[in-house]
Write an enzyme that holds these catalytic residues in place. Structure first.
Site, PDB file in Angstrom:
ATOM      1  N   CYS A   1     -16.601  40.929 -25.162  1.00  0.00           N
ATOM      2  CA  CYS A   1     -16.405  42.221 -24.493  1.00  0.00           C
ATOM      3  C   CYS A   1     -15.882  41.987 -23.075  1.00  0.00           C
ATOM      4  O   CYS A   1     -15.007  42.698 -22.598  1.00  0.00           O
ATOM      5  CB  CYS A   1     -17.723  43.002 -24.415  1.00  0.00           C
ATOM      6  SG  CYS A   1     -17.774  44.456 -25.488  1.00  0.00           S
TER       7      CYS A   1
ATOM      8  N   CYS B   1     -18.029  52.683 -21.957  1.00  0.00           N
ATOM      9  CA  CYS B   1     -17.798  52.835 -23.390  1.00  0.00           C
ATOM     10  C   CYS B   1     -19.086  53.185 -24.129  1.00  0.00           C
ATOM     11  O   CYS B   1     -19.135  54.130 -24.897  1.00  0.00           O
ATOM     12  CB  CYS B   1     -17.225  51.547 -23.983  1.00  0.00           C
ATOM     13  SG  CYS B   1     -15.511  51.251 -23.551  1.00  0.00           S
ATOM     14  N   HIS B   2     -20.128  52.386 -23.905  1.00  0.00           N
ATOM     15  CA  HIS B   2     -21.271  52.408 -24.823  1.00  0.00           C
ATOM     16  C   HIS B   2     -22.321  53.480 -24.516  1.00  0.00           C
ATOM     17  O   HIS B   2     -23.173  53.753 -25.353  1.00  0.00           O
ATOM     18  CB  HIS B   2     -21.901  51.021 -24.890  1.00  0.00           C
ATOM     19  CG  HIS B   2     -20.934  49.988 -25.403  1.00  0.00           C
ATOM     20  ND1 HIS B   2     -20.497  49.981 -26.705  1.00  0.00           N
ATOM     21  CD2 HIS B   2     -20.280  48.972 -24.780  1.00  0.00           C
ATOM     22  CE1 HIS B   2     -19.634  48.980 -26.868  1.00  0.00           C
ATOM     23  NE2 HIS B   2     -19.478  48.362 -25.714  1.00  0.00           N
TER      24      HIS B   2
ATOM     25  N   ARG C   1     -20.934  37.858 -28.354  1.00  0.00           N
ATOM     26  CA  ARG C   1     -20.411  39.221 -28.397  1.00  0.00           C
ATOM     27  C   ARG C   1     -20.180  39.760 -26.994  1.00  0.00           C
ATOM     28  O   ARG C   1     -19.157  40.391 -26.713  1.00  0.00           O
ATOM     29  CB  ARG C   1     -21.380  40.134 -29.164  1.00  0.00           C
ATOM     30  CG  ARG C   1     -20.822  41.511 -29.423  1.00  0.00           C
ATOM     31  CD  ARG C   1     -19.684  41.413 -30.429  1.00  0.00           C
ATOM     32  NE  ARG C   1     -18.880  42.633 -30.502  1.00  0.00           N
ATOM     33  CZ  ARG C   1     -17.895  42.932 -29.668  1.00  0.00           C
ATOM     34  NH1 ARG C   1     -17.609  42.121 -28.651  1.00  0.00           N
ATOM     35  NH2 ARG C   1     -17.192  44.040 -29.820  1.00  0.00           N
TER      36      ARG C   1
ATOM     37  N   CYS D   1     -46.070  22.975 -36.499  1.00  0.00           N
ATOM     38  CA  CYS D   1     -46.841  23.767 -35.527  1.00  0.00           C
ATOM     39  C   CYS D   1     -46.961  25.224 -35.969  1.00  0.00           C
ATOM     40  O   CYS D   1     -48.026  25.821 -35.901  1.00  0.00           O
ATOM     41  CB  CYS D   1     -46.176  23.737 -34.156  1.00  0.00           C
ATOM     42  SG  CYS D   1     -46.262  22.156 -33.315  1.00  0.00           S
ATOM     43  N   HIS D   2     -45.840  25.800 -36.390  1.00  0.00           N
ATOM     44  CA  HIS D   2     -45.800  27.251 -36.623  1.00  0.00           C
ATOM     45  C   HIS D   2     -46.148  27.658 -38.053  1.00  0.00           C
ATOM     46  O   HIS D   2     -46.268  28.852 -38.328  1.00  0.00           O
ATOM     47  CB  HIS D   2     -44.406  27.789 -36.276  1.00  0.00           C
ATOM     48  CG  HIS D   2     -44.038  27.634 -34.823  1.00  0.00           C
ATOM     49  ND1 HIS D   2     -44.638  28.357 -33.830  1.00  0.00           N
ATOM     50  CD2 HIS D   2     -43.139  26.826 -34.214  1.00  0.00           C
ATOM     51  CE1 HIS D   2     -44.103  28.014 -32.655  1.00  0.00           C
ATOM     52  NE2 HIS D   2     -43.202  27.078 -32.864  1.00  0.00           N
TER      53      HIS D   2
ATOM     54  N   CYS E   1     -40.572  22.309 -37.172  1.00  0.00           N
ATOM     55  CA  CYS E   1     -41.036  23.606 -36.652  1.00  0.00           C
ATOM     56  C   CYS E   1     -42.295  24.022 -37.418  1.00  0.00           C
ATOM     57  O   CYS E   1     -43.268  24.514 -36.845  1.00  0.00           O
ATOM     58  CB  CYS E   1     -39.972  24.678 -36.840  1.00  0.00           C
ATOM     59  SG  CYS E   1     -38.348  24.281 -36.198  1.00  0.00           S
TER      60      CYS E   1
END
Lengths: 105, 259
Positions: free
Chosen positions: B220, B178-179, B216, B77-78, B74
């Site tokens: 849910c 809920c959220h 996650r 290039c980066h 990685c």
């Protein structure tokens, strides 16, 4: 395996210092089963040792109830400058080491 | 009550041009961190106690490791991720021109692997993929989230919003029930948060490992007894994109710790 160690870089002679260690390990309990009913073999760290300039200052036995990536915090007295060495020993010949240096004034 | 809601919604619409009814205004947005107890907060705040940092360390090694038939790392290039990757995770999921759809950070890492490193893609939730995305995400710590700002993403944000508002599963609940409507209350013993994805991939104590936002979301979904979308499915990416745009302005915390 990766480990995170927190040791004060400097301390006064006779001072009580806190050492914190966190190491990467799955801590598979040996009590779990796969979806098809096979037992997942136990794979845990069983012993942790801390040596201060070669002398053992802390030792812990670990058991299947300990969570993954065990975090241990303990205290010792800063006596002299030098090196703290940490060793984790476990199932299947697992062994991992780390070290940190401290300057005592 | 309904009339008051309508008035409140009208006020919200009048004050924030980009704000839709039921959405949490930007000054009331709170990370899951604000809902945690002092012990878990302390664990996240101390980099030598935060187990997510073990993955960041692993990711840093992978960043420099040459892989694939292109024999490239990685870093080739980066360069130094501290500069090149700063703020990147705060913009993801981002629009990919070639695919004409948004891709998550995990998918971007795998696209880089297949296209530029000629290596095999890493499986979702594998240790290496989580470690790389945690390492990249960590470079954006405390950078405010800006994902979804790209106008090309408009329809996908809208798709995610619709999924967020849609009731599903045997319990017939939408994310919003809920959220948006019930945060600060409790579901059994656990606090209901606003569902702001500020710290992914994060170390969840319940999982005893690092996990992605997709993991996650899937848990849910099984919680409301719905069939969870597959990892990398367009629906999950759209939801992830909407959630990130909904958290606009909140600082990144990767790798966060959550109970």
């Amino acid at each position: 395996m990766a480990a995170l160690i927190n040791v004060p870089s400097k301390a006064k002679r006779g001072e009580i210092i806190e050492i914190r260690t966190l190491t990467s390990h799955i801590m598979e309990t040996g009590f779990r089963h796969t979806a098809d009913g096979k037992l997942v073999p136990r794979d845990i760290i069983t012993t942790f040792i801390c040596r201060y300039n070669g002398a053992e200052v802390f030792r812990a036995d670990l058991f299947p109830a300990v969570a993954a990536n065990p975090y241990l915090s303990f205290f010792t007295v800063a006596k002299e400058s030098g090196k703290l060495e940490f060793e984790w020993i476990g199932d299947n010949g697992y062994s991992s080491t780390a070290s940190a240096s401290i300057t005592v004034e | 009550m309904i009339a008051w809601r309508a008035i409140a919604a009208a006020i919200l619409l009048a004050t924030g041009p980009a704000l839709l009814a039921g959405e949490i205004p930007s000054d009331a947005r709170r990370s899951g961190y604000a809902f945690m107890g002092p012990d878990t907060r302390a664990m996240q705040d101390d980099d030598t106690a935060n187990p997510g940092m073990l993955f960041v360390l692993h990711g840093e090694q992978l960043w420099k490791k040459k892989i694939g038939s292109a024999d490239r790392a990685c870093a080739d290039c980066h360069g130094d991720a501290r500069g090149s990757m700063k703020g990147v995770a705060a913009r993801y999921p981002a629009f990919d021109k070639a695919l004409a759809r948004p891709v998550t950070l995990d998918q971007r890492i795998n696209l880089c692997r297949t296209n530029h490193q000629q290596a095999t893609p890493l499986p979702y939730e594998s240790r290496d993929l989580l470690a790389l995305s945690a390492f990249v995400g960590h470079q954006s710590r405390s950078v405010p989230i800006t994902a979804g700002d790209d106008p090309q993403l408009g329809p996908f944000v809208e798709q995610g919003r619709e999924l967020f508002m849609e009731r599903e599963g045997q319990l017939n609940l939408a994310c919003t029930n809920c959220h948006d409507d019930n945060f600060d209350k409790r579901l059994a013993g656990a606090p209901i948060t606003q569902g702001q994805p500020t710290g992914y991939p994060l170390y969840r104590l319940e999982w005893q490992t690092l996990g992605s936002l997709e993991r996650r979301l899937r848990s849910c979904m099984s919680g409301v007894r719905a069939q969870a979308y597959d990892y990398g499915s367009p629906e999950l990416v759209a939801l992830e994109l909407y959630l990130m745009s909904r958290a606009r302005g909140l600082p990144m915390e990767t790798p966060a710790v959550r109970p």
